[in-house]
Scaffold this motif. Sequence first.
Motif: not given
Length: 64
Positions: A34-41, A46-57
């Motif tokens: 989706d070329p028009d969708a906003p892309v996170p910085t 990296e914050r979302a990736r870290t949160d997902a990794r830490e939340g994974d049992p």
Amino acid sequence: MTAAGLLGRIRFYVREFTGEAAYERYVAHARGHDPDAPVPTRREFERARTDAREGDPREGFRCC
């Protein structure tokens, strides 16, 4: 193989091993989907990736 070619391959593997290339792959995927969708910085990604990794049992508990 030239020295430049060897250094390029080493750089590729180091970036893949450390996860540095993950953001670039994500941006390419998001823009292709989706070329028009906003892309996170990169920081938000990296914050979302870290949160997902830490939340994974399956990853285990990380105390610090």
